[in-house]
Write a protein that holds these residues in place. Structure first.
Motif, PDB file in Angstrom:
ATOM      1  N   PRO A   1      83.568  28.554 151.602  1.00 36.78           N
ATOM      2  CA  PRO A   1      83.517  28.538 153.069  1.00 36.78           C
ATOM      3  C   PRO A   1      83.772  27.139 153.571  1.00 36.78           C
ATOM      4  O   PRO A   1      83.339  26.161 152.974  1.00 36.78           O
ATOM      5  CB  PRO A   1      82.079  28.970 153.373  1.00 36.78           C
ATOM      6  CG  PRO A   1      81.314  28.626 152.140  1.00 36.78           C
ATOM      7  CD  PRO A   1      82.263  28.752 151.004  1.00 36.78           C
ATOM      8  N   ARG A   2      84.502  27.084 154.610  1.00 33.75           N
ATOM      9  CA  ARG A   2      84.778  25.763 155.189  1.00 33.75           C
ATOM     10  C   ARG A   2      84.387  25.767 156.648  1.00 33.75           C
ATOM     11  O   ARG A   2      84.663  26.695 157.377  1.00 33.75           O
ATOM     12  CB  ARG A   2      86.262  25.425 155.050  1.00 33.75           C
ATOM     13  CG  ARG A   2      86.646  25.130 153.623  1.00 33.75           C
ATOM     14  CD  ARG A   2      88.095  24.798 153.580  1.00 33.75           C
ATOM     15  NE  ARG A   2      88.384  23.643 154.439  1.00 33.75           N
ATOM     16  CZ  ARG A   2      89.270  22.732 154.106  1.00 33.75           C
ATOM     17  NH1 ARG A   2      89.924  22.809 152.980  1.00 33.75           N
ATOM     18  NH2 ARG A   2      89.506  21.735 154.886  1.00 33.75           N
ATOM     19  N   PHE A   3      83.739  24.781 156.996  1.00 30.27           N
ATOM     20  CA  PHE A   3      83.355  24.663 158.397  1.00 30.27           C
ATOM     21  C   PHE A   3      84.016  23.418 158.927  1.00 30.27           C
ATOM     22  O   PHE A   3      83.874  22.343 158.354  1.00 30.27           O
ATOM     23  CB  PHE A   3      81.840  24.531 158.523  1.00 30.27           C
ATOM     24  CG  PHE A   3      81.133  25.731 158.042  1.00 30.27           C
ATOM     25  CD1 PHE A   3      80.885  26.786 158.920  1.00 30.27           C
ATOM     26  CD2 PHE A   3      80.736  25.836 156.721  1.00 30.27           C
ATOM     27  CE1 PHE A   3      80.225  27.908 158.457  1.00 30.27           C
ATOM     28  CE2 PHE A   3      80.094  26.959 156.273  1.00 30.27           C
ATOM     29  CZ  PHE A   3      79.839  28.001 157.136  1.00 30.27           C
TER      30      PHE A   3
ATOM     31  N   ASP B   1      79.656  30.652 163.976  1.00 29.84           N
ATOM     32  CA  ASP B   1      79.080  31.927 163.563  1.00 29.84           C
ATOM     33  C   ASP B   1      80.096  32.606 162.654  1.00 29.84           C
ATOM     34  O   ASP B   1      81.157  33.030 163.070  1.00 29.84           O
ATOM     35  CB  ASP B   1      78.812  32.764 164.825  1.00 29.84           C
ATOM     36  CG  ASP B   1      78.081  34.055 164.488  1.00 29.84           C
ATOM     37  OD1 ASP B   1      77.862  34.323 163.284  1.00 29.84           O
ATOM     38  OD2 ASP B   1      77.729  34.786 165.435  1.00 29.84           O
ATOM     39  N   ARG B   2      79.759  32.623 161.361  1.00 28.86           N
ATOM     40  CA  ARG B   2      80.705  33.181 160.396  1.00 28.86           C
ATOM     41  C   ARG B   2      80.136  34.430 159.760  1.00 28.86           C
ATOM     42  O   ARG B   2      78.964  34.468 159.410  1.00 28.86           O
ATOM     43  CB  ARG B   2      80.968  32.168 159.269  1.00 28.86           C
ATOM     44  CG  ARG B   2      81.628  30.900 159.715  1.00 28.86           C
ATOM     45  CD  ARG B   2      83.064  31.187 160.118  1.00 28.86           C
ATOM     46  NE  ARG B   2      83.736  29.970 160.480  1.00 28.86           N
ATOM     47  CZ  ARG B   2      84.590  29.344 159.659  1.00 28.86           C
ATOM     48  NH1 ARG B   2      84.821  29.808 158.457  1.00 28.86           N
ATOM     49  NH2 ARG B   2      85.190  28.251 160.070  1.00 28.86           N
TER      50      ARG B   2
ATOM     51  N   ASN C   1      76.049  36.608 157.045  1.00 29.27           N
ATOM     52  CA  ASN C   1      76.293  36.041 158.364  1.00 29.27           C
ATOM     53  C   ASN C   1      75.679  34.654 158.393  1.00 29.27           C
ATOM     54  O   ASN C   1      74.530  34.462 158.055  1.00 29.27           O
ATOM     55  CB  ASN C   1      75.652  36.913 159.435  1.00 29.27           C
ATOM     56  CG  ASN C   1      76.054  36.439 160.819  1.00 29.27           C
ATOM     57  OD1 ASN C   1      75.609  35.387 161.259  1.00 29.27           O
ATOM     58  ND2 ASN C   1      76.898  37.202 161.484  1.00 29.27           N
ATOM     59  N   LEU C   2      76.493  33.697 158.752  1.00 26.05           N
ATOM     60  CA  LEU C   2      76.039  32.319 158.719  1.00 26.05           C
ATOM     61  C   LEU C   2      76.236  31.717 160.097  1.00 26.05           C
ATOM     62  O   LEU C   2      77.338  31.597 160.588  1.00 26.05           O
ATOM     63  CB  LEU C   2      76.883  31.564 157.689  1.00 26.05           C
ATOM     64  CG  LEU C   2      76.282  30.314 157.098  1.00 26.05           C
ATOM     65  CD1 LEU C   2      74.970  30.610 156.412  1.00 26.05           C
ATOM     66  CD2 LEU C   2      77.276  29.740 156.086  1.00 26.05           C
ATOM     67  N   LYS C   3      75.136  31.365 160.717  1.00 26.41           N
ATOM     68  CA  LYS C   3      75.212  30.724 162.027  1.00 26.41           C
ATOM     69  C   LYS C   3      74.748  29.298 161.865  1.00 26.41           C
ATOM     70  O   LYS C   3      73.682  29.052 161.309  1.00 26.41           O
ATOM     71  CB  LYS C   3      74.276  31.433 163.010  1.00 26.41           C
ATOM     72  CG  LYS C   3      74.939  32.521 163.795  1.00 26.41           C
ATOM     73  CD  LYS C   3      73.977  33.011 164.874  1.00 26.41           C
ATOM     74  CE  LYS C   3      74.353  34.425 165.262  1.00 26.41           C
ATOM     75  NZ  LYS C   3      73.247  35.137 165.880  1.00 26.41           N
ATOM     76  N   ILE C   4      75.577  28.402 162.305  1.00 25.56           N
ATOM     77  CA  ILE C   4      75.183  27.007 162.199  1.00 25.56           C
ATOM     78  C   ILE C   4      75.191  26.382 163.582  1.00 25.56           C
ATOM     79  O   ILE C   4      76.169  26.451 164.320  1.00 25.56           O
ATOM     80  CB  ILE C   4      76.119  26.245 161.256  1.00 25.56           C
ATOM     81  CG1 ILE C   4      75.992  26.834 159.847  1.00 25.56           C
ATOM     82  CG2 ILE C   4      75.781  24.759 161.243  1.00 25.56           C
ATOM     83  CD1 ILE C   4      76.949  26.270 158.865  1.00 25.56           C
ATOM     84  N   ASN C   5      74.088  25.829 163.938  1.00 24.71           N
ATOM     85  CA  ASN C   5      73.972  25.115 165.216  1.00 24.71           C
ATOM     86  C   ASN C   5      73.521  23.710 164.924  1.00 24.71           C
ATOM     87  O   ASN C   5      72.666  23.501 164.079  1.00 24.71           O
ATOM     88  CB  ASN C   5      72.907  25.768 166.089  1.00 24.71           C
ATOM     89  CG  ASN C   5      73.432  27.015 166.735  1.00 24.71           C
ATOM     90  OD1 ASN C   5      74.429  26.976 167.450  1.00 24.71           O
ATOM     91  ND2 ASN C   5      72.778  28.125 166.456  1.00 24.71           N
TER      92      ASN C   5
ATOM     93  N   VAL D   1      75.468  40.917 166.275  1.00 20.35           N
ATOM     94  CA  VAL D   1      76.189  40.352 165.151  1.00 20.35           C
ATOM     95  C   VAL D   1      77.596  40.027 165.621  1.00 20.35           C
ATOM     96  O   VAL D   1      78.306  40.913 166.112  1.00 20.35           O
ATOM     97  CB  VAL D   1      76.274  41.349 163.971  1.00 20.35           C
ATOM     98  CG1 VAL D   1      76.926  40.680 162.776  1.00 20.35           C
ATOM     99  CG2 VAL D   1      74.903  41.876 163.618  1.00 20.35           C
ATOM    100  N   LYS D   2      77.964  38.804 165.533  1.00 19.47           N
ATOM    101  CA  LYS D   2      79.281  38.350 165.980  1.00 19.47           C
ATOM    102  C   LYS D   2      79.564  38.837 167.394  1.00 19.47           C
ATOM    103  O   LYS D   2      80.648  39.339 167.698  1.00 19.47           O
ATOM    104  CB  LYS D   2      80.367  38.885 165.030  1.00 19.47           C
ATOM    105  CG  LYS D   2      80.490  38.125 163.730  1.00 19.47           C
ATOM    106  CD  LYS D   2      81.382  36.917 163.812  1.00 19.47           C
ATOM    107  CE  LYS D   2      82.818  37.134 163.475  1.00 19.47           C
ATOM    108  NZ  LYS D   2      83.604  35.929 163.290  1.00 19.47           N
ATOM    109  N   GLY D   3      78.556  38.771 168.227  1.00 16.25           N
ATOM    110  CA  GLY D   3      78.754  39.124 169.612  1.00 16.25           C
ATOM    111  C   GLY D   3      78.722  40.612 169.906  1.00 16.25           C
ATOM    112  O   GLY D   3      78.866  41.027 171.040  1.00 16.25           O
TER     113      GLY D   3
END
Ligand SMILES: Nc1ncnc2c1ncn2[C@@H]1O[C@H](COP(=O)(O)OP(=O)(O)OP(=O)(O)O)[C@@H](O)[C@H]1O
Ligand SMILES: [Mg+2]
Lengths: 503, 234
Positions: free
Chosen positions: A77-79, A93-94, A128-132, A246-248
């Motif tokens: 995974p790349r952010f 949000d991936r 599901n990966l959410k990064i803030n 989930v994803k909106g």
């Protein structure tokens, strides 16, 4: 006369008989306890595997692991965060496929078409990966400022938003010191499983019981509904009737499921089609759960599938069992290796001692048996008497041994020591994939992935009919072997020995 | 009834060879009584084993009613012992865990006699040696003389043709010796058995109608006439 003589011998030589019998009893009790404990172990292992697979799954099919080509890097995974102004919040949000390896869902049909396959159902595991979070640039201080000042102070600033990942020091030029800098990120990840709602009785959701609400209806292929694992629901304050985004996209929570044992397979369950759409992996699946028609021919089926459905890795429960580690595995190994050998060694020793005692008893009774032969008793009759005595010793020892063994096994079950099983990853099976254990990003999330799951199980020692049957056979066998020693001695006695004055 | 022709028996112990019997010829008629004497190691027990079919001669023939015991199969020989030959041993050889009654019954087991009849005959035999009341006793609860009487009852309960006794009084004190010899002689007269007894007791030997002496495996027979009773000492 046979029984009178037998009874008299056993009654009047009770001590000798008891020594032989209790020797056999000890051996048999050990065999029972060890056998039942190791049955308990494999039952526990079965439960561990069941907690992953779900009931009825004999094997899983996943994409074969591809060797990364030269020059290409394994998918990770790349952010990408643009270098925005510092202090500005950024988020991502991936929804990613666990293990990054997918199969076309047409593979389900080809697997199902294999002879020996009863049913096959596909599923999609997602993360599901959410990064803030926000970045803070490091400050370069020239000159002779305090050296090596850790980013702690600034890190505290940065960590204002409950940063799990504390600040990391920046690079430094010669003579210059970079202080502070770093990023405070809030990582929220949860696992999702897209389940085939048309096949509710196969796959990982079967390891959970719906404790509130309901499970999916077979018609809910396109419905925006979700089942949430109870642990995750509690953590997030979710309940039946709530909405989960989930994803909106909003999903209605229709049920709360509780894992029967250990951790659940996923934290959120969605209908397969929804999961595929959300993760932009239409017609893709990660795992196929297969139920075989004949559970004794799993290995042959594995070979067949691997050969006929190219590009797949087939994992059986046996393969998975090999990855189990932890105290359960150690104990199971101990029981099945050391314990079993020890118990058989003790039994063998007991039988040998019983045999030697019987044989020496015959030697002491040379005159007695010689006299009987002189009176016209055939060798067969004398031998039967000796074997009869030994058999009774065997039966008494067996009964005693079974009693002791049952008490021992019961004691183990009552004490119920807790064993921990750690499941390692099988090549490509459960979220292992390209990332494998290396993908620490996933490990960080609560719930984690299938990799490195731990399950606690109380040990039981069930005594089966076969174990008792085995014990009875061993007792009779032990008695017979002991009797054979004596019989061999007795049959070689010459009647003339009866006339010998000295013994 | 008995005819022994050129019977030899050799025992091999390592390199040395022992001639226990060195060519014995002997004829016994039905109802004969033979007492055997001789120095220790002379071959008395060995001869008794030949007569009783307990062992086979190295050479020669042991005919019992015309049948050569030396040539019989082990099974047939066992049957002959069970039916025709009663033994009395120096050390009684009772089964220590069985009662007097049961010890006597062991002799009837090979004959395939039904338990009820077996019990009756055993009780009768114990009665005839004067131990009717001691039926339920274990050998360890009986005196030496009583034990030997049980052994005699056991030897005779099957009504054998032959009674072989190897020093039956050897383990008994003097008072009991006469008692046992009286019992044996009484039964011999009553049943008309062929009776062979080995003894070291010269008083008994003197009373015997025929006296055999075995020395170094060779037998010499002396006829004592008149047959009975014992002559008065001069
Ligand atoms: N089983 C045997 N093996 C080897 N030698 C034996 C065996 N039985 C007897 N002999 C030998 O044969 C010889 C005759 O023995 P036997 O027992 O017949 O003597 P015996 O006259 O009965 O002596 P005793 O008066 O001491 O009882 C002895 O030299 C003895 O050592
Ligand atoms: Mg002797």
């Amino acid at each position: 006369m046979f029984f009178t003589y037998l009874r008299r011998e056993l009654r009047r030589r009770r001590k000798a008989a008891l020594v032989v019998a209790s020797g056999l009893a000890l051996g048999i009790a050990l065999v029972i306890v060890v056998n039942s404990v190791s049955t308990g172990m494999s039952r526990a292992q079965g439960k561990v595997l069941e907690s992953l697979y779900g009931l009825g799954t004999d094997l899983t099919v996943t994409k074969a692991q591809e060797r990364p080509e030269d020059g290409s890097r394994p998918q990770r995974p790349r952010f990408e965060f643009q270098g925005k102004e510092e202090g500005e919040e950024q988020s991502s949000d991936r929804l990613m496929v666990q293990g990054f390896q997918t199969l076309a869902d047409s593979t389900v049909a080809s697997v199902a078409g294999q002879p020996g396959v009863d049913r096959a159902v596909g599923g999609l595991s997602l993360v599901n990966l959410k990064i803030n979070g926000e970045f803070e640039r490091g400050r370069i201080q020239r000159g002779q400022t305090q050296q090596g000042q850790p980013g702690g102070e600034n890190g505290q600033n940065g960590g204002a938003q409950n940063g799990q990942n504390g600040g990391a020091g920046g690079g430094s030029g010669p003579g210059d010191t970079v202080t502070g800098g770093g990023a405070a990120f809030d990582v929220d990840s949860f696992t999702l499983y897209g389940t085939d709602v048309t096949a509710p009785d196969l796959g990982p959701l079967t390891t959970s019981t719906v404790s509130r609400g309901r499970t999916f209806k077979t018609s809910e292929t396109d419905a925006k509904v979700a089942v949430v694992d109870s642990a995750y629901a509690q953590e997030q304050g979710l309940d039946v009737g709530d909405e989960l985004t989930v994803k909106g996209i909003e999903f209605e929570i229709v049920g709360i499921a509780t894992a029967d044992r250990g951790q659940s397979a996923a934290q959120v369950y969605l209908p397969l089609k929804q999961a595929q759409t959300l993760s932009s992996s239409a017609s893709k699946i990660t795992t196929i759960y297969v139920k075989a028609t004949d559970s004794t021919r799993i290995d042959a089926l594995k070979t067949a599938i691997q050969k006929n459905v190219t590009g797949t890795t087939v994992t059986t429960s046996a393969d998975l069992a090999r990855t189990v580690s932890g105290s359960l595995d150690t104990a199971a190994d101990l029981a099945s290796n050391v314990g079993r050998w020890l118990s058989y060694a003790v039994l063998l020793a007991a039988v040998l001692v019983a045999g030697l005692l019987t044989s020496s008893a015959v030697t002491r009774r040379v005159r007695e048996f010689g006299t009987l032969k002189a009176l016209g008793w055939t060798s067969g009759r004398v031998t039967r008497q000796v074997v009869g005595e030994a058999l009774v010793n065997g039966v008494v020892g067996g009964a005693l041994g079974i009693a002791i063994g049952l008490v021992g096994a019961y004691a183990v079950t009552v004490a119920g020591p807790t064993l921990t099983a750690e499941l390692g990853s099988v090549g490509g099976a459960f979220g292992g994939g390209g990332g494998g254990r290396g993908g620490t990003v996933f490990g960080g999330g609560p719930g984690g992935t299938a990799t490195g799951r731990t399950v606690d199980i109380a040990l039981t020692a069930p005594v089966g009919i076969t174990t008792v049957g085995l014990a009875v056979l061993l007792a009779l066998g032990g008695g017979l072997v002991a009797g054979a020693f004596g019989a061999w001695r007795a049959s070689r006695l010459r009647p003339a020995d009866a006339l010998r004055r000295v013994e | 009834m008995y005819e022994l022709i050129g019977v030899t028996k050799q025992y091999r112990r390592g390199q040395t060879r022992v001639d226990a019997l060195a060519g014995v010829d002997l004829t016994l008629d039905q109802g004969d009584r033979l007492v055997i004497q001789g120095p220790t190691g002379g071959g008395k027990s060995t001869l008794l084993q030949m007569l009783g079919g307990l062992d086979r001669p190295t050479s020669g023939r042991v005919l019992l009613d015309g049948i050569d015991l030396a040539a019989l199969s082990e099974r047939r020989l066992t049957a002959v012992r069970g039916q025709n030959i009663g033994f009395v041993f120096q050390s009684f050889n009772l089964i220590p865990t069985l009662t007097a009654q049961e010890n006597v019954e062991t002799a009837l087991v090979p004959l395939g006699i039904r338990p009820a009849e077996r019990r009756g005959r055993a009780a009768e035999a114990l009665e005839s040696v004067g131990l009717g009341e001691r039926r339920g006793h274990l050998p360890s609860e009986l005196s030496g003389g009583q034990q030997q009487r049980v052994a005699i009852a056991r030897a005779l309960v099957k009504r054998p043709k032959v009674l072989l006794a190897d020093e039956p009084t050897g383990n008994l004190d003097e008072s009991m010796r006469d008692e046992i010899v009286d019992v044996l002689e009484g039964l011999w007269k009553e049943h008309g058995l062929t009776f062979v007894m080995v003894t070291h007791d010269s008083a008994i030997a003197r009373r015997a109608p025929r006296l055999a002496t075995i020395r170094k495996g060779r037998i010499t027979i002396k006829e004592n006439r008149p047959a009975a009773p014992a002559p008065v000492e001069a």
